[in-house]
Design a protein around this motif. Structure first.
Motif: not given
Length: 198
Positions: A158-168
């Motif tokens: 999936v793709w996420v905003n860079s700031a959300d990477y580890w949380g996701v």
């Protein structure tokens, strides 16, 4: 010469001075390489203070704390400080995770042979759809990745905003584990089959 009058061989002095010159030249070469690398980094700006980078030759990674003329200083996730010579930073591969606004997250999950792949795919699809941080475009990708020695591996990207990477990344790991257990999808254990001859 003066050295000859004290009984010292002139050839030995020349050889000693030549060796010292080579040693000094090699020592200065590293410093000049780091100085040139520092100038290139400051001019070209492949990364800046605050960026999270990985230096390719050593594999060292962290957040850029400071860019000095001879070294770049990184702070690791566990708060260690790493000094990397700028010669290596300017001539090697550096991965910068902060230059793009989005990042791709990937999970590879192994399930038992015999599990219903369509059911597994639907469960993973539902888990991903429930997380609003996951971007709709590009759409999430789920596929049968590999038939491994003791598991059927499913990949999800999936793709996420860079700031959300580890949380996701961590939240979906937890959701997959909990949901698979709830729905009766079995995770494999490494197995070894031994055949005994008669």
């Amino acid at each position: 010469t003066l050295a000859s009058s004290f009984g010292v061989d002139a050839a030995s002095i020349v050889a000693l001075l030549g060796s010292a010159g080579v040693a000094i030249g090699l020592a200065v070469q590293g410093s000049l390489s780091n100085l040139a690398g520092g100038v290139l980094i400051l001019l070209l700006k492949p990364f800046k203070v605050g960026d999270y980078i990985v230096e390719g030759s050593s594999g060292k990674e962290g957040t850029v704390k400071e860019i000095q003329i001879f070294h770049t200083i990184l702070t690791t996730g566990d708060n260690k400080v790493i000094y990397i010579p700028n010669g290596a930073m300017s001539s090697g591969v550096v991965t910068n995770y902060n230059t793009q606004t989005t990042r791709r997250v990937e999970w590879i999950v192994g399930v038992d042979y015999g599990e219903d792949y369509d059911k597994v795919q639907q469960i993973v699809t539902d888990i991903l759809a429930a997380d609003k941080r996951i971007l709709k475009d590009p759409a999430p990708f789920i596929a049968l990745h590999a038939l491994d020695a003791s598991s059927v591996n499913v990949v999800a990207r999936v793709w996420v905003n860079s700031a959300d990477y580890w949380g996701v990344y961590f939240d979906i790991n937890r959701a997959i584990y909990a949901t698979f257990n709830e729905k009766g999808i079995n995770f494999p254990f490494p197995q070894l089959t031994v055949h005994q001859g008669n």
